[in-house]
Design a protein around this motif. Structure first.
Motif, PDB file in Angstrom:
ATOM      1  N   GLU A 139      -8.651  35.120   3.640  1.00  0.00           N
ATOM      2  CA  GLU A 139     -10.079  35.456   3.690  1.00  0.00           C
ATOM      3  C   GLU A 139     -10.789  34.649   4.770  1.00  0.00           C
ATOM      4  N   LEU A 140     -10.472  33.353   4.841  1.00  0.00           N
ATOM      5  CA  LEU A 140     -11.101  32.499   5.845  1.00  0.00           C
ATOM      6  C   LEU A 140     -10.701  32.932   7.250  1.00  0.00           C
ATOM      7  N   LYS A 141      -9.433  33.257   7.439  1.00  0.00           N
ATOM      8  CA  LYS A 141      -8.963  33.690   8.754  1.00  0.00           C
ATOM      9  C   LYS A 141      -9.652  34.983   9.175  1.00  0.00           C
ATOM     10  N   HIS A 142      -9.814  35.914   8.221  1.00  0.00           N
ATOM     11  CA  HIS A 142     -10.501  37.172   8.528  1.00  0.00           C
ATOM     12  C   HIS A 142     -11.952  36.913   8.908  1.00  0.00           C
ATOM     13  N   ARG A 143     -12.613  36.015   8.166  1.00  0.00           N
ATOM     14  CA  ARG A 143     -14.007  35.688   8.450  1.00  0.00           C
ATOM     15  C   ARG A 143     -14.150  35.080   9.846  1.00  0.00           C
ATOM     16  N   GLN A 144     -13.223  34.195  10.197  1.00  0.00           N
ATOM     17  CA  GLN A 144     -13.261  33.561  11.511  1.00  0.00           C
ATOM     18  C   GLN A 144     -13.018  34.586  12.621  1.00  0.00           C
ATOM     19  N   THR A 145     -12.111  35.522  12.370  1.00  0.00           N
ATOM     20  CA  THR A 145     -11.834  36.561  13.370  1.00  0.00           C
ATOM     21  C   THR A 145     -13.060  37.425  13.613  1.00  0.00           C
ATOM     22  N   VAL A 146     -13.739  37.814  12.533  1.00  0.00           N
ATOM     23  CA  VAL A 146     -14.953  38.624  12.664  1.00  0.00           C
ATOM     24  C   VAL A 146     -16.016  37.852  13.448  1.00  0.00           C
ATOM     25  N   ASP A 147     -16.207  36.575  13.107  1.00  0.00           N
ATOM     26  CA  ASP A 147     -17.198  35.756  13.818  1.00  0.00           C
ATOM     27  C   ASP A 147     -16.873  35.678  15.302  1.00  0.00           C
ATOM     28  N   GLN A 148     -15.612  35.460  15.618  1.00  0.00           N
ATOM     29  CA  GLN A 148     -15.210  35.360  17.019  1.00  0.00           C
ATOM     30  C   GLN A 148     -15.443  36.668  17.759  1.00  0.00           C
ATOM     31  N   LEU A 179       0.838  -1.193   0.000  1.00  0.00           N
ATOM     32  CA  LEU A 179       0.000   0.000   0.000  1.00  0.00           C
ATOM     33  C   LEU A 179       0.876   1.247   0.000  1.00  0.00           C
ATOM     34  N   PRO A 180       0.341   2.376  -0.497  1.00  0.00           N
ATOM     35  CA  PRO A 180       1.123   3.621  -0.473  1.00  0.00           C
ATOM     36  C   PRO A 180       1.503   3.986   0.955  1.00  0.00           C
ATOM     37  N   SER A 181       2.730   4.419   1.156  1.00  0.00           N
ATOM     38  CA  SER A 181       3.202   4.742   2.501  1.00  0.00           C
ATOM     39  C   SER A 181       3.301   6.240   2.753  1.00  0.00           C
ATOM     40  N   GLY A 182       3.340   7.028   1.710  1.00  0.00           N
ATOM     41  CA  GLY A 182       3.506   8.467   1.870  1.00  0.00           C
ATOM     42  C   GLY A 182       2.188   9.207   1.997  1.00  0.00           C
ATOM     43  N   THR A 183       2.280  10.501   2.263  1.00  0.00           N
ATOM     44  CA  THR A 183       1.109  11.366   2.393  1.00  0.00           C
ATOM     45  C   THR A 183       1.280  12.584   1.499  1.00  0.00           C
ATOM     46  N   ILE A 184       0.230  12.943   0.775  1.00  0.00           N
ATOM     47  CA  ILE A 184       0.289  14.122  -0.087  1.00  0.00           C
ATOM     48  C   ILE A 184       0.308  15.378   0.772  1.00  0.00           C
ATOM     49  N   THR A 185       1.227  16.270   0.484  1.00  0.00           N
ATOM     50  CA  THR A 185       1.252  17.572   1.154  1.00  0.00           C
ATOM     51  C   THR A 185       0.838  18.636   0.151  1.00  0.00           C
ATOM     52  N   THR A 186       0.149  19.646   0.624  1.00  0.00           N
ATOM     53  CA  THR A 186      -0.380  20.676  -0.267  1.00  0.00           C
ATOM     54  C   THR A 186       0.198  22.043   0.077  1.00  0.00           C
ATOM     55  N   VAL A 187       0.179  22.917  -0.906  1.00  0.00           N
ATOM     56  CA  VAL A 187       0.557  24.320  -0.720  1.00  0.00           C
ATOM     57  C   VAL A 187      -0.730  25.125  -0.723  1.00  0.00           C
ATOM     58  N   GLY A 188      -1.013  25.814   0.372  1.00  0.00           N
ATOM     59  CA  GLY A 188      -2.279  26.500   0.524  1.00  0.00           C
ATOM     60  C   GLY A 188      -2.451  27.692  -0.401  1.00  0.00           C
ATOM     61  N   ASP A 189      -3.716  28.027  -0.652  1.00  0.00           N
ATOM     62  CA  ASP A 189      -4.076  29.228  -1.400  1.00  0.00           C
ATOM     63  C   ASP A 189      -4.037  30.395  -0.413  1.00  0.00           C
ATOM     64  N   GLU A 190      -3.038  31.256  -0.536  1.00  0.00           N
ATOM     65  CA  GLU A 190      -2.830  32.310   0.455  1.00  0.00           C
ATOM     66  C   GLU A 190      -4.021  33.256   0.548  1.00  0.00           C
TER      67      GLU A 190
END
Length: 568
Positions: free
Chosen positions: A42-51, A26-37
Motif C-alpha cells: 500500500e505504501l509503495k503504491h501511494r508513493q508511486t502515485v505521488d511521484q 552491552l547488547p551486540s546484536g540488532t533486531i531484524t523484522t519481517v515486514g507487513d506485506e
C-alpha cells in the motif's frame, strides 16, 4: 570553599569505585523484522502515485470540456487512476459535466489538476486506487498519518527533532495544528516525525523538508543564494511572475479605457489578464476609467506598473487560475509566501564553515560579542574588539526588518515574519511577493559590497584577539558570606581551572592565577579567559545577566546586532 573541595574528593572517590567494577556488556546484536506485506504494498503504491502526480510533465489545452472527459485525458497522460466523488459534487450543486478550461505547458499533473479544479472549489485526495476528486470540505475531514525521516537534517547533530517540529507547526498551515484548535498532530519518534494531517498539509511538509535538506547540502564553493519557495503550489505563480518580468511587448494607449487596454494586452496572447471590477467599484473606480501609456518596448511587468500606478491600481497573480488580476492595493489578493533565504555567506561573514566543530568553535569564541553583553563589566576585557557574534543573524535581522517596509512586519502590527533556521543557515521569511523582491534586491546589494578579503581579515582579527594577554578579575559568588575560604579550597579550584584549560598556556611567564580576597584574578590569553569563565559558570561561582532587551529577551522586531563587523 570546603564544599567545593569536599565535593571534588567525593567525585574522585566515586569515579575510582566505578572503575573498580566491571561494567556489564552491552547488547551486540540488532533486531531484524519481517515486514507487513500488505502495508508495504500500500505504501509503495501511494508513493508511486505521488511521484507520478509530481514528476509527470503534462501539456494540455482544453476549453469548455466536461469534467469527466478532462479527468479521463489527464488520467491517461499521468498514468494515475483518477475518479470523481459524485456525492460531494452533488452537495456543491455540480455534476460530472461541469465545464473545464485549462491551458498548461510542461506542468506536473498535480499542478494541472489544481488549475482545473480551483474554479469550482474542488480538490483531490488519495484513495485505494489513485486519487479522487472531491470538495475541499470533504478533504479537510480526511486525516492521513505519515512518517517523515529527518536523518538528513540531523546527521551532523545540528538542531533537534523538537526544533524541526516547532518550525513546521509554526510556519506551515499554522491554524491546522492542535495547539491552535486544529485537527493536525505531530509527534517525535527517534529521528522521525509522525504527522496526522490533511493531504494538502502533508504535501506542504514534504516539499518544505525537501527544500530544507537541499539548502543544508549547498556547497560553500558555489553557494546558491536565490530564495527557495517552500510551498510547491507557489512555484507556478513564481514562474508566471518571472515570465512577466522577462517577456517584452510594445504597446501604447492614448486616453483609452482600462477595459480597452486589458483587451489589447490579452490580444498579445502571452498572458491572461483580467480586472477585479468589484474591488474597483469598492474604491469608487471602474473599468471605464481613462488610462494612458507612452509607446515603448518594455516588459509586461513594467507595462502593467506604468499603466496602473497613476490610477492608484496594482496587479497580482491569482493562485486560482494562474492569471494576472488588476485590482486595488486593498484587496486580499496579496497573500504572504514563505521562502527560505540561504545566508550562510552573510551570517558567517564569508568564513567557509564546513563542520559542526568549526561552527561550535566560532560560536564559543564570539558568544559574548552580542550587544546584550556590552554593558557587563566583567566581559569588557573578554569581548574581542572588532569581531561580530557568529552566526551574525541579529545584524541581518535588523537590516531586513528595519529597512524593508518596517510596518509590514509582525513586530509593528503587520503579518510578515522572519526567523533564522540556524540548522541550515537560512532565513525563513513569510511575506508578500513584492516585499520578497525588495529583500532579494537588498541582499544582492549587501553581497556586492562585501570585500573578497573580509573573511581573511576576520580570521586574522580573531587570531590576534585570542592571543592577546589580558587581566580579568572575576567576582566569585560563594555559598555563604561567612564561608571559610581556606587554602586547600583555593588550591583545588586552581587545579580544576588549570586542568580544564590549555595546560601549556600556564607555563608562560606572563600567565598567572591568584585570589584577591573573594575574587579570582587571572592573567592569560583572551581565548583561555573564555575557558576560565565557562568553568566558573559551570561551577555556579559566577553569574552573568544580559542587559534588558537582549535578543533572547526582546520582543520580535527589537533588533540588536553583533559586537562588531556588520555588513557594510
Amino acid at each position: 570553599m570546603r564544599v567545593i573541595y569536599a565535593t571534588s574528593i567525593v567525585l574522585l572517590s566515586f569515579c575510582g569505585a566505578m572503575q573498580a567494577e566491571e561494567l556489564p556488556a552491552l547488547p551486540s546484536g540488532t533486531i531484524t523484522t519481517v515486514g507487513d506485506e500488505a502495508a508495504t504494498a500500500e505504501l509503495k503504491h501511494r508513493q508511486t502515485v505521488d511521484q507520478q502526480m509530481q514528476a509527470k510533465s503534462i501539456s494540455l489545452d482544453v476549453r469548455e470540456v466536461p469534467l469527466h472527459e478532462f479527468i479521463e485525458t489527464l488520467s491517461k497522460q499521468a498514468n494515475v487512476p483518477i475518479s470523481l466523488d459524485n456525492a460531494a459534487l452533488q452537495d456543491m450543486g455540480l455534476s460530472r459535466n461541469a465545464k473545464v478550461t485549462v491551458e498548461a505547458k510542461n506542468l506536473s499533473a498535480s499542478s494541472v489538476l489544481d488549475l482545473a479544479l480551483q474554479k469550482y472549489g474542488l480538490t483531490y485526495v488519495p484513495n485505494e486506487d489513485g486519487i479522487e476528486i472531491t470538495s475541499r470540505e470533504e478533504r479537510d475531514l480526511i486525516l492521513q498519518v505519515r512518517t517523515y525521516s529527518l536523518s538528513a537534517l540531523l546527521q551532523d547533530s545540528s538542531g533537534t527533532i523538537e526544533r524541526w517540529q516547532e518550525i513546521i507547526t509554526g510556519n506551515l498551515a499554522k491554524d491546522s495544528w492542535e495547539v491552535l484548535g486544529g485537527p493536525g498532530t505531530v509527534r517525535a519518534f527517534g529521528n522521525s516525525l509522525v504527522v496526522s494531517q490533511t493531504e494538502e498539509v502533508h504535501a506542504e511538509i514534504d516539499y518544505f523538508l525537501t527544500m530544507a535538506a537541499q539548502a543544508k547540502q549547498f556547497s560553500s564553493d558555489d553557494y546558491p543564494v536565490k530564495s527557495l519557495l517552500i510551498l510547491q503550489q507557489d512555484q507556478a505563480i513564481q514562474a508566471l511572475r518571472e515570465q512577466l518580468a522577462t517577456t517584452e511587448i510594445e504597446i501604447a494607449f492614448q486616453a483609452g479605457t482600462l477595459r480597452q487596454a486589458v483587451e489589447a494586452l490579452n490580444k498579445k496572447g502571452a498572458f491572461k489578464i483580467q480586472i477585479d471590477e468589484q474591488a474597483l467599484i469598492a474604491q469608487n473606480q471602474n473599468a471605464s476609467m481613462s488610462v494612458t501609456l507612452s509607446p515603448r518596448r518594455r516588459s509586461v511587468q513594467r507595462t502593467l506598473d506604468e499603466l496602473l500606478r497613476p490610477a492608484g491600481l496594482t496587479w497580482c497573480v491569482s493562485a486560482r487560475d494562474n492569471s494576472v488580476v488588476i485590482t486595488t492595493p486593498y484587496t486580499n489578493c496579496f497573500t504572504e509566501e514563505p521562502r527560505l533565504y540561504p545566508v550562510r555567506d552573510l551570517v558567517w561573514h564569508g568564513l567557509k564553515v564546513e563542520t559542526p566543530q568549526q561552527r561550535q568553535t566560532l560560536a564559543e569564541i564570539t558568544h559574548w560579542q552580542g550587544k546584550q553583553w556590552r554593558e557587563v563589566a566583567i566581559l569588557k576585557s573578554v569581548r574581542a574588539p572588532g569581531v561580530p557574534a557568529l552566526p551574525d543573524f541579529a545584524t541581518l535581522d535588523q537590516l531586513i526588518q528595519g529597512t524593508i517596509e518596517p510596518g509590514s512586519w509582525e513586530a509593528l502590527g503587520g503579518s510578515g515574519t522572519l526567523q533564522f533556521v540556524e540548522e541550515i543557515d537560512c532565513l525563513l521569511i513569510d511575506q508578500r511577493p513584492e516585499i520578497h523582491d525588495a529583500i532579494a534586491r537588498m541582499l544582492h546589494q549587501v553581497r556586492q559590497q562585501q570585500s573578497p578579503d573580509t573573511p581573511q581579515k576576520l580570521r586574522e582579527q580573531i587570531e590576534k584577539t585570542n592571543a592577546e594577554i589580558i587581566s580579568v578579575r572575576y567576582p566569585l559568588v560563594w555559598n555563604s558570606a561567612t564561608a571559610d575560604l581556606d587554602e586547600a579550597g583555593f588550591n583545588n579550584l586552581t587545579r580544576l581551572i588549570r586542568s580544564g584549560t590549555e595546560e601549556a598556556s600556564w607555563q608562560k611567564p606572563e600567565a598567572s592565577l591568584h585570589f584577591a580576597y573573594r575574587d579570582l584574578v587571572v592573567r592569560q590569553r583572551r581565548d583561555v579567559q573564555r575557558q576560565v569563565l565557562s568553568i566558573l559558570r559551570e561551577l555556579d561561582l559566577i553569574y552573568l545577566t544580559p542587559k534588558a532587551n537582549s535578543p533572547e529577551q526582546a520582543p520580535p522586531g527589537q533588533y540588536l546586532g553583533g559586537g562588531g563587523g556588520g555588513f557594510f
